[in-house]
Design an enzyme around this catalytic site. Structure first.
Site, PDB file in Angstrom:
ATOM      1  N   GLU A   1     120.416  48.972   4.722  1.00 11.45           N
ATOM      2  CA  GLU A   1     119.885  47.634   4.477  1.00 11.45           C
ATOM      3  C   GLU A   1     120.919  46.538   4.730  1.00 11.45           C
ATOM      4  O   GLU A   1     120.569  45.373   4.902  1.00 11.45           O
ATOM      5  CB  GLU A   1     119.372  47.522   3.034  1.00 11.45           C
ATOM      6  CG  GLU A   1     118.230  48.471   2.681  1.00 11.45           C
ATOM      7  CD  GLU A   1     117.022  48.309   3.596  1.00 11.45           C
ATOM      8  OE1 GLU A   1     116.814  47.205   4.128  1.00 11.45           O
ATOM      9  OE2 GLU A   1     116.293  49.307   3.789  1.00 11.45           O
TER      10      GLU A   1
ATOM     11  N   HIS B   1     118.682  47.635  11.164  1.00 17.62           N
ATOM     12  CA  HIS B   1     118.179  49.018  11.066  1.00 17.62           C
ATOM     13  C   HIS B   1     118.111  49.648  12.454  1.00 17.62           C
ATOM     14  O   HIS B   1     118.516  50.796  12.658  1.00 17.62           O
ATOM     15  CB  HIS B   1     116.766  49.027  10.472  1.00 17.62           C
ATOM     16  CG  HIS B   1     116.693  48.675   9.013  1.00 17.62           C
ATOM     17  ND1 HIS B   1     117.376  49.376   8.043  1.00 17.62           N
ATOM     18  CD2 HIS B   1     115.990  47.716   8.358  1.00 17.62           C
ATOM     19  CE1 HIS B   1     117.088  48.845   6.852  1.00 17.62           C
ATOM     20  NE2 HIS B   1     116.265  47.845   7.017  1.00 17.62           N
TER      21      HIS B   1
ATOM     22  N   TYR C   1     118.628  47.905  -2.048  1.00 16.61           N
ATOM     23  CA  TYR C   1     118.807  46.477  -1.796  1.00 16.61           C
ATOM     24  C   TYR C   1     119.889  45.886  -2.693  1.00 16.61           C
ATOM     25  O   TYR C   1     120.613  44.988  -2.292  1.00 16.61           O
ATOM     26  CB  TYR C   1     117.484  45.728  -1.955  1.00 16.61           C
ATOM     27  CG  TYR C   1     116.425  46.215  -0.995  1.00 16.61           C
ATOM     28  CD1 TYR C   1     116.471  45.869   0.352  1.00 16.61           C
ATOM     29  CD2 TYR C   1     115.393  47.060  -1.413  1.00 16.61           C
ATOM     30  CE1 TYR C   1     115.516  46.329   1.251  1.00 16.61           C
ATOM     31  CE2 TYR C   1     114.428  47.517  -0.517  1.00 16.61           C
ATOM     32  CZ  TYR C   1     114.494  47.156   0.803  1.00 16.61           C
ATOM     33  OH  TYR C   1     113.552  47.612   1.684  1.00 16.61           O
TER      34      TYR C   1
ATOM     35  N   HIS D   1     117.866  41.192  10.041  1.00 15.90           N
ATOM     36  CA  HIS D   1     117.861  42.298   9.081  1.00 15.90           C
ATOM     37  C   HIS D   1     117.232  43.546   9.713  1.00 15.90           C
ATOM     38  O   HIS D   1     117.809  44.631   9.695  1.00 15.90           O
ATOM     39  CB  HIS D   1     117.091  41.911   7.809  1.00 15.90           C
ATOM     40  CG  HIS D   1     116.917  43.051   6.859  1.00 15.90           C
ATOM     41  ND1 HIS D   1     117.833  43.353   5.877  1.00 15.90           N
ATOM     42  CD2 HIS D   1     115.964  44.010   6.781  1.00 15.90           C
ATOM     43  CE1 HIS D   1     117.434  44.433   5.236  1.00 15.90           C
ATOM     44  NE2 HIS D   1     116.298  44.857   5.763  1.00 15.90           N
ATOM     45  N   GLU D   2     116.041  43.374  10.280  1.00 15.45           N
ATOM     46  CA  GLU D   2     115.338  44.524  10.866  1.00 15.45           C
ATOM     47  C   GLU D   2     116.107  45.071  12.069  1.00 15.45           C
ATOM     48  O   GLU D   2     116.172  46.288  12.273  1.00 15.45           O
ATOM     49  CB  GLU D   2     113.906  44.136  11.264  1.00 15.45           C
ATOM     50  CG  GLU D   2     113.027  43.668  10.100  1.00 15.45           C
ATOM     51  CD  GLU D   2     112.923  44.666   8.953  1.00 15.45           C
ATOM     52  OE1 GLU D   2     113.104  45.873   9.178  1.00 15.45           O
ATOM     53  OE2 GLU D   2     112.675  44.231   7.808  1.00 15.45           O
TER      54      GLU D   2
ATOM     55  N   HIS E   1     104.295  43.793   5.838  1.00 13.68           N
ATOM     56  CA  HIS E   1     105.663  43.827   5.349  1.00 13.68           C
ATOM     57  C   HIS E   1     106.592  44.302   6.468  1.00 13.68           C
ATOM     58  O   HIS E   1     106.418  45.393   7.000  1.00 13.68           O
ATOM     59  CB  HIS E   1     105.750  44.769   4.142  1.00 13.68           C
ATOM     60  CG  HIS E   1     106.991  44.570   3.352  1.00 13.68           C
ATOM     61  ND1 HIS E   1     107.045  43.750   2.244  1.00 13.68           N
ATOM     62  CD2 HIS E   1     108.231  45.036   3.540  1.00 13.68           C
ATOM     63  CE1 HIS E   1     108.276  43.730   1.783  1.00 13.68           C
ATOM     64  NE2 HIS E   1     109.015  44.500   2.543  1.00 13.68           N
ATOM     65  N   ALA E   2     107.575  43.478   6.838  1.00 14.38           N
ATOM     66  CA  ALA E   2     108.421  43.788   7.990  1.00 14.38           C
ATOM     67  C   ALA E   2     109.115  45.139   7.829  1.00 14.38           C
ATOM     68  O   ALA E   2     109.614  45.466   6.758  1.00 14.38           O
ATOM     69  CB  ALA E   2     109.468  42.692   8.172  1.00 14.38           C
TER      70      ALA E   2
ATOM     71  N   HIS F   1     107.124  47.348  -2.603  1.00 11.61           N
ATOM     72  CA  HIS F   1     107.888  48.597  -2.670  1.00 11.61           C
ATOM     73  C   HIS F   1     107.477  49.480  -3.843  1.00 11.61           C
ATOM     74  O   HIS F   1     107.686  50.683  -3.814  1.00 11.61           O
ATOM     75  CB  HIS F   1     109.386  48.288  -2.751  1.00 11.61           C
ATOM     76  CG  HIS F   1     109.877  47.499  -1.571  1.00 11.61           C
ATOM     77  ND1 HIS F   1     109.579  46.167  -1.401  1.00 11.61           N
ATOM     78  CD2 HIS F   1     110.627  47.855  -0.501  1.00 11.61           C
ATOM     79  CE1 HIS F   1     110.126  45.740  -0.282  1.00 11.61           C
ATOM     80  NE2 HIS F   1     110.767  46.724   0.290  1.00 11.61           N
TER      81      HIS F   1
HETATM   82 ZN   LIG Z   1     115.333  46.729   5.484  1.00 11.16          ZN
END
Ligand SMILES: [Zn+2]
Ligand SMILES: *[C@@H]1O[C@H](CO)[C@@H](O)[C@H](O)[C@H]1NC(C)=O
Ligand SMILES: *[C@@H]1O[C@H](CO)[C@@H](O)[C@H](O)[C@H]1NC(C)=O
Ligand SMILES: *[C@@H]1O[C@H](CO)[C@@H](O)[C@H](O)[C@H]1NC(C)=O
Length: 617
Positions: free
Chosen positions: A397, A373, A509, A369-370, A339-340, A499
């Site tokens: 997020e 962060h 999210y 997306h990553e 999971h990324a 999750h």
């Molecule tokens: Zn994220």
């Protein structure tokens, strides 16, 4: 005598004032050192977690849990020390904020034995999730299919309902039902920890991160505003799936059987856009083939992401990122959590991503997306440890998704040479908005139910004997979907979502999907790319690449970390102070108008009847 008394009081008052100034100075120094010490220890803890998550085995699990237990013990001692200060009456708001945040212990508040059990239960659930393997539907002797990538590939591309049903059942049985016992223990320990932190339940402990007592109500209201749009999308998709699969597979008015929606959890439906898009003869942007043809690699995808941030005068990825990240699934047979995820190691410039990246358009968005962060980590790394976090979990997020919204526009894809000869007429535009809605609108009820469900369990509102059907009831009520096979209380399906198995709060999210459109709209206006009065500059074709103005707004927001309540941080970005569904509604307005007319024209039923796919004992 009288005078003397007055004089004496004055001296006492002065002494008290001096004492409290002195205490505040002592406290400032104490907190400064404490932040450094916690950062140092958290760095070690993160290294151990990283070693485990990227290489799951008994030894790494033992090491990780050992370090975590040590940090928890330290934090508990710290909390006793913090209580010696009269911090509630400090003059400095900044200092009071740090004390308040540092006294929130979370699971570390548990007794040593309970905390050890918590870690044990979490390892059981996480490693169960990571180790799920199923047999090939077409070859019963090939039994090494894992979720990422084999099962996900099949779920997104297969159009055989029986095959999809098979994988759905196999996965939910192995990833969900298998951990019912540890999950029950987890809920128990979660409740214990919440109470030790002076919250009624784990729900309140999670919600406390949003520093706003009305957050549940605000989100419910925003969702109510968007529900009519969701129902139009849902009705249209069900109608088109019936055309594709036939009346025997898809009901006219019931919930949609979720295995047909191109995602194991039916959380986003864009993978079935090819069979449900409004104008099948018009383009539906998918640049995956082009990426492959042009020889894209995971490395190149991250380099392009880095370039996007730099184009906005944001911070460049440090060398440690490239040296220490895992950007491709290792093929040496080890189990790992695919999971990324993005990781902050709480020293300077040590930030990493772990992602089993494949060369697809979707993964290209995940890369951004990553990297959002990572950008956040880099922008607030100058702050004391306790402030090195998002303004609220939803902010963290949202950052990368704003860039993904920009990357996914025809304008940007043409700019980077991935999209050629694209004709953007009204029909192509509706197709494109519909594709976006299958991810961005469809996700809202899904995300809401992930936490509504866990809040209900944490608050003790659901009898244990009804835990599984309560889950499906919520999924049906909010999303209008149902399992492909009849489930009962012998099954336990919620932990089949990563999750849930991994104890990650999910409201972040939902918040992110709402506020990212607020961010996007403002960034587009700052970039001169969106003008509501100019049809040449629509919101859904806005590319903020290269905009220093938008970049500066992000810097203003991200560099504050968690040092201020989130409304102040949002204000630093665009002057607003509240969460609102207006921007997301504005983005999808042309689609809403089209769908309402189209559904009416075709007599498409809107809404859904109750599901009978979960049977209570
Ligand atoms: Zn994220
Ligand atoms: C995985 O962990 C084991 C045990 O700690 C270690 O011996 C091995 O070298 C690790 N593998 C990799 C690829 O890091
Ligand atoms: C089925 O899977 C096994 C094990 O991976 C493999 O050796 C075999 O060739 C496969 N059979 C077919 C018909 O693909
Ligand atoms: C670009 O970022 C740097 C470093 O944050 C800053 O000093 C500079 O003013 C920015 N340039 C512009 C034009 O905004």
């Amino acid at each position: 005598m009288k005078i003397l008394i007055v004089a004496l009081f004055a001296t006492l008052a002065l002494q008290n004032a001096l004492a409290s100034v002195k205490e505040e100075i002592t406290a400032t120094e104490y907190i400064e050192n404490l932040n450094k010490e916690i950062a140092r220890r958290t760095n070690l803890e993160t290294e151990a977690s990283w070693a485990y998550a990227s290489n799951i085995n008994a030894e790494n699990e033992r090491k990780k849990n050992e370090v975590s237990a040590e940090v928890a013990k330290f934090m508990k001692e710290v909390s006793t020390d913090l209580q010696k200060f009269n911090w509630q009456s400090f003059k400095s708001e900044n200092l009071r904020r740090q004390f308040k945040m540092l006294t929130k212990l979370g699971y570390a508040a548990l007794s040593e034995a309970d905390y050890a059990e918590y870690l044990d239960v979490m390892s059981t659930m996480e490693s169960n999730f990571a180790k799920v393997r199923v047999c090939d539907y077409k070859n019963a002797t090939k039994c090494d299919l894992s979720l990422d990538p084999e099962i996900e590939d099949i779920i997104t591309t297969s159009r055989d309902p029986e095959e999809l049903k098979y994988y759905w059942r196999e996965f939910y049985d192995k990833a969900g039902t298998a951990v019912r016992t540890p999950f029950e223990k987890y809920v128990e320990l979660n409740t214990k920890a919440a109470k030790l932190n002076n919250f009624n339940s784990g729900a309140e402990l999670w919600l406390d991160e949003y520093e706003d007592d009305s957050i549940e109500k605000q989100l419910e209201d925003i969702f109510d505003e968007l529900r009519p749009l969701y129902q139009q999308i849902h009705g249209y998709v069900r109608y088109r799936l019936r055309q594709h699969y036939g009346d025997a597979v898809v009901p006219e008015k019931g919930p949609i059987p979720m295995h047909l929606l191109g995602n194991m959890w039916a959380q986003q439906w864009s993978s079935v856009a090819d069979i449900v898009s409004p104008f099948p003869d018009k383009p539906l942007i998918d640049v995956t083939n082009e990426m492959v043809a042009q020889g894209y690699t995971p490395l190149k995808m991250f380099q392009l992401g880095d370039d996007f941030f730099q184009s906005m005068n944001l911070t460049k990825l440090p060398q440690d990122f490239w040296d220490k990240s895992i950007l491709v699934k290792p093929d040496d047979g080890r189990d790992l959590i695919c999971h990324a995820s993005a990781w902050d190691f709480y020293i300077i410039d040590d930030v990493r991503i772990k992602q089993c990246t494949r060369v697809t358009m979707d993964q290209f968005f995940t890369v951004h997306h990553e990297l959002g962060h990572i950008q956040y980590f880099l922008q607030y790394q100058h702050l004391p440890f306790i402030y090195r976090a998002g303004a609220n979990p939803g902010f963290h997020e949202a950052v990368g998704d704003v860039l993904s919204l920009s990357v996914s526009t025809p304008k940007h894809l043409e700019r980077v040479g991935l999209l050629k000869n694209y004709q953007r007429d009204d029909e192509a535009r509706i197709n494109q908005l519909f594709l976006a809605a299958l991810d961005k609108i469809v996700f809202l009820p899904f995300a809401f139910t992930m936490d509504k469900y866990r809040w209900a369990l944490f608050r003790g509102e659901v009898d244990k004997k009804d835990w599984n059907c309560a889950f499906w009831k919520l999924r049906e009520e909010y999303s209008g979907i149902e399992p492909p096979v009849v489930r009962s209380e012998k099954d336990f399906d919620a932990p089949a979502k990563y999750h849930v198995s991994a104890d990650v709060e999910y409201l972040r999210y939902l918040v992110s999907f709402i506020i990212q459109f607020q961010f996007y709209k403002s960034a587009c206006i700052k970039a001169g790319q969106y003008d509501p009065t100019n049809p040449e500059l629509p919101l859904d074709n806005c590319d903020i690449y290269g905009s220093f103005e938008a970049g500066q707004a992000f810097k203003n927001m991200l560099s504050l970390g968690a040092s201020k309540p989130w409304p102040d941080v949002l204000e630093a970005f665009n002057g607003e102070r509240t969460m609102s569904g207006k921007a997301i509604a504005e983005y999808f307005e042309p689609l809403r108008v089209w769908l309402e007319a189209e559904n009416k024209k075709n007599n498409v039923p809107i809404g859904w009847t109750t599901s009978d796919k979960c049977v209570s004992s």
